[in-house]
Design an enzyme around this catalytic site. Structure first.
Site, PDB file in Angstrom:
ATOM      1  N   ASP A 333      18.504  21.092  -4.236  1.00 42.20           N
ATOM      2  CA  ASP A 333      17.384  22.014  -4.441  1.00 42.20           C
ATOM      3  C   ASP A 333      16.056  21.276  -4.279  1.00 42.20           C
ATOM      4  O   ASP A 333      16.049  20.080  -3.970  1.00 42.20           O
ATOM      5  CB  ASP A 333      17.468  22.655  -5.830  1.00 42.20           C
ATOM      6  CG  ASP A 333      17.210  21.658  -6.955  1.00 42.20           C
ATOM      7  OD1 ASP A 333      17.085  20.450  -6.670  1.00 42.20           O
ATOM      8  OD2 ASP A 333      17.124  22.090  -8.110  1.00 42.20           O
ATOM      9  N   ASP A 335      12.560  20.534  -6.438  1.00 36.45           N
ATOM     10  CA  ASP A 335      11.934  20.634  -7.763  1.00 36.45           C
ATOM     11  C   ASP A 335      10.454  20.295  -7.638  1.00 36.45           C
ATOM     12  O   ASP A 335      10.106  19.167  -7.292  1.00 36.45           O
ATOM     13  CB  ASP A 335      12.596  19.641  -8.727  1.00 36.45           C
ATOM     14  CG  ASP A 335      14.117  19.782  -8.757  1.00 36.45           C
ATOM     15  OD1 ASP A 335      14.594  20.812  -9.245  1.00 36.45           O
ATOM     16  OD2 ASP A 335      14.819  18.858  -8.281  1.00 36.45           O
ATOM     17  N   ASP A 436      12.831  25.236  -7.605  1.00 37.87           N
ATOM     18  CA  ASP A 436      12.384  25.326  -9.005  1.00 37.87           C
ATOM     19  C   ASP A 436      10.906  24.991  -9.050  1.00 37.87           C
ATOM     20  O   ASP A 436      10.487  23.942  -8.565  1.00 37.87           O
ATOM     21  CB  ASP A 436      13.139  24.308  -9.886  1.00 37.87           C
ATOM     22  CG  ASP A 436      14.501  24.825 -10.321  1.00 37.87           C
ATOM     23  OD1 ASP A 436      14.801  26.003 -10.073  1.00 37.87           O
ATOM     24  OD2 ASP A 436      15.260  24.033 -10.902  1.00 37.87           O
TER      25      ASP A 436
HETATM   26  P1  UTP Z   1      18.387  18.641 -10.543  1.00 41.05           P
HETATM   27  O1  UTP Z   1      19.518  19.407 -11.116  1.00 41.05           O
HETATM   28  O2  UTP Z   1      17.630  19.272  -9.440  1.00 41.05           O
HETATM   29  O3  UTP Z   1      18.956  17.219 -10.138  1.00 41.05           O
HETATM   30  O4  UTP Z   1      17.429  18.311 -11.750  1.00 41.05           O
HETATM   31  P2  UTP Z   1      18.545  16.256  -8.947  1.00 41.05           P
HETATM   32  O5  UTP Z   1      18.673  14.901  -9.489  1.00 41.05           O
HETATM   33  O6  UTP Z   1      17.250  16.647  -8.337  1.00 41.05           O
HETATM   34  O7  UTP Z   1      19.744  16.478  -7.967  1.00 41.05           O
HETATM   35  P3  UTP Z   1      19.715  17.121  -6.496  1.00 41.05           P
HETATM   36  O8  UTP Z   1      19.206  16.032  -5.623  1.00 41.05           O
HETATM   37  O9  UTP Z   1      18.818  18.303  -6.541  1.00 41.05           O
HETATM   38  O10 UTP Z   1      21.120  17.496  -6.193  1.00 41.05           O
HETATM   39  C1  UTP Z   1      16.378  17.356 -11.661  1.00 41.05           C
HETATM   40  C2  UTP Z   1      15.982  16.906 -13.018  1.00 41.05           C
HETATM   41  O11 UTP Z   1      15.366  17.977 -13.715  1.00 41.05           O
HETATM   42  C3  UTP Z   1      15.877  18.069 -15.002  1.00 41.05           C
HETATM   43  C4  UTP Z   1      17.260  17.500 -14.947  1.00 41.05           C
HETATM   44  O12 UTP Z   1      17.604  16.912 -16.171  1.00 41.05           O
HETATM   45  C5  UTP Z   1      17.181  16.495 -13.862  1.00 41.05           C
HETATM   46  O13 UTP Z   1      16.942  15.237 -14.431  1.00 41.05           O
HETATM   47  N1  UTP Z   1      15.956  19.489 -15.418  1.00 41.05           N
HETATM   48  C6  UTP Z   1      16.646  20.361 -14.671  1.00 41.05           C
HETATM   49  C7  UTP Z   1      15.340  19.869 -16.560  1.00 41.05           C
HETATM   50  O14 UTP Z   1      14.686  19.045 -17.248  1.00 41.05           O
HETATM   51  N2  UTP Z   1      15.437  21.167 -16.973  1.00 41.05           N
HETATM   52  C8  UTP Z   1      16.152  22.074 -16.277  1.00 41.05           C
HETATM   53  O15 UTP Z   1      16.229  23.242 -16.701  1.00 41.05           O
HETATM   54  C9  UTP Z   1      16.765  21.672 -15.083  1.00 41.05           C
HETATM   55 MN    MN Z   2      16.857  18.639  -7.570  1.00 47.32          MN
END
Ligand code: UTP
Ligand code: MN
Length: 512
Positions: A333, A335, A436
């Protein structure tokens, strides 16, 4: 004030050489040359034992003598003796055993009683750490992930993949503790700067339990683990993996569907399974969301969001976080963290941005959450510190990434320039991408950046470290000192690490 040179402290004379030989002590055992270690034994006891040995016909020489065959010490470890001998100028010492024997005083007293050198037995020998195969740093793996550096690329891929499958399987069984144990073991191996070749190497490492050790041993010996392979073949694992990959579906829902006999996406559709709006969108865009998002795509989406944000709030910033900030070239995804240097200006921004993106036809799905952090009581701050859920104004969406607008490079799965293959063979010029968006007040930005950069394992251990070692509570909003009952402000991630007394770990080394 004048500097008066400090007089050197006078110490007991430390003889590298033992007391002089008396001519009346004839040498009866010329092949046995003793050296008595003064450390812990003390100078006078050493002198006493030296003359005792000589009276019995033993030869005793200093630490700098190349003739020494037996080094005798009292109350020291082998490593301490090695260290002492080196300081005394014994450059011939060799930990691998080609130097003199390092012996406990028991060998000496037995030899004196026997009136001759007794045979050396294992119980007489002092153990020495063999350093030749063990470069510095091997033995020092910190217990908490946040105290270690975990790069993206590491040398134990086959082992960590196997352990992560075990962790996933445990999660699918709702065995959180077991899942965590395998994840932690995998994280330790990811942080090692060398490839593990033998199970014996694991004994010095933290967080490697018996089950993890067994899996590692299987992979080291056979290339694969029979247990992992059978899990991967199991219908339940495969179905759970498929269902939990649907946006909006967690372990609980997937388990229920499995119990109800559902196995495929077609089953979900055919059975008219009750789905939330989020799950419907997840199912509809399943194939696209399976295709990894590449960095150029993430950056392109970031630019579109930046443009939208600028329209409503000039000066606001958009930061790419998550795996991409840790240096990953692809992810599941995108972020994005949004803030504005003037606190309060950001309130209401997300709603406007979402409306605009929607009006441009760029959102295939979205659901928003308003900021609920300000309504939190102190106790809730403590309770929420271990959860990854946070209270920001945020939006979980599925973005329509158009390849024809604005020179975006294709991601994996695309078949032709500027197009992707849909499941039915037709090409189209866009792709669905999970997005997100998180809006944070400026004073909380560093905490949000740290929290959203991940990895999940890193964040989890960071929060555990805070609680267990520092009596603090950390989440994506703030750091709270539970004993002093104060919030600790931080203008950067570095400052948060400083508050915690931790060495700063840059994002690229948080890939635990
Ligand atoms: P992700 O699930 O997107 O992981 O959350 P990532 O490391 O980016 O993995 P890929 O590359 O997309 O597959 C990113 C960070 O955001 C935090 C998670 O703990 C993670 O460290 N997070 C995610 C939150 O703090 N709250 C949430 O509701 C979701
Ligand atoms: Mn991510």
């Amino acid at each position: 004030m004048s500097q008066v040179p400090v007089k050197k402290r006078s110490r007991c004379p430390q003889h590298a050489t033992p007391p002089p030989v008396h001519l009346e002590d004839p040498v009866r055992f010329p092949d046995t040359v003793l050296c008595l270690v003064e450390k812990r034994m003390g100078a006078s006891r050493r002198a006493f034992l030296t003359s005792l040995a000589r009276r019995r016909g033993f030869c005793v020489e200093g630490a700098d003598s190349k003739r020494v065959t037996h080094v005798v010490s009292e109350g020291n470890s082998g490593d301490e003796v090695m260290e002492w001998m080196k300081r005394k100028g014994s450059c011939w010492m060799d930990a691998l055993g080609s130097g003199p024997a390092l012996l406990d005083l028991s060998w000496f007293t037995e030899s004196m009683s026997a009136g001759q050198p007794v045979e050396i037995e294992p119980r007489h020998r002092l153990g020495v750490t063999i350093r030749k195969e063990e470069p510095e740093g091997r033995r020092q793996v910190a217990a908490y992930i946040c105290q270690r550096r975990t790069p993206l690329a590491h040398c134990n891929q086959a082992l960590t993949v196997a352990l992560e499958t075990m962790a996933e399987e445990a999660r699918f069984c709702s065995s959180e503790g077991r899942s965590l144990a395998f994840s932690r073991a995998a994280s330790v191996l990811k942080s090692l700067p060398w490839a593990v070749r033998r199970v014996q190497e694991l004994s010095a490492l933290p967080c490697i339990g018996e089950h993890s050790k067994k899996i590692i041993q299987e992979v080291l010996e056979d290339g694969t683990s029979a247990e992992v392979e059978s899990i991967k073949q199991s219908e339940r694992y495969q179905t759970m993996e498929l269902f939990t990959q649907i946006f909006g579906v967690g372990v609980k829902t997937a388990s229920r569907w499995y119990r109800e006999g559902l196995r495929t996406l077609a089953d979900l559709k055919a059975q008219h399974t009750k789905l939330s709006r989020e799950q419907q969108a997840g199912l509809q865009h399943f194939e696209d969301l399976q295709i990894p998002v590449v960095r150029s795509e993430a950056e392109a989406i970031g630019q579109v969001v930046q443009k939208a944000v600028e329209q409503f709030l000039p000066g606001a910033s958009v930061t790419l976080t998550g795996g991409f900030r840790r240096g990953k070239q692809s992810g599941h995804d995108v972020d994005l963290l949004i803030t504005h240097p003037e606190e309060g200006q950001e309130v209401g921004l997300l709603r406007k941005v979402i409306s605009w993106l929607d009006s441009q036809g760029l959102l295939l799905y979205h659901s928003s959450q308003r900021n609920t952090f300000y309504a939190l009581e102190e106790q809730e701050m403590l309770d929420s510190s271990t959860s990854t859920m946070d209270r920001f104004e945020r939006s979980f969406s599925i973005f329509r990434l158009d390849y024809l607008s604005g020179g975006i490079q294709r991601g994996a799965g695309s078949q032709e320039p500027g197009s992707i293959m849909s499941g039915f063979g037709a090409t189209r010029s866009w792709k669905a991408v999970r997005l997100d968006l998180v809006v944070t007040p400026y004073s909380q930005f560093s905490f949000a950046l740290l929290g959203w950069t991940g990895s999940k394992n890193f964040e989890r251990d960071l929060r555990r470290f805070c609680k267990q070692e520092k009596k603090m509570a950390l989440n994506s909003h703030a750091l709270y000192h539970m004993e002093q009952k104060i919030f600790l402000a931080a203008a950067s991630e570095e400052e948060i690490f400083q508050h915690l007394g931790l060495e700063y770990i840059p994002p690229e080394e948080r890939n635990a």
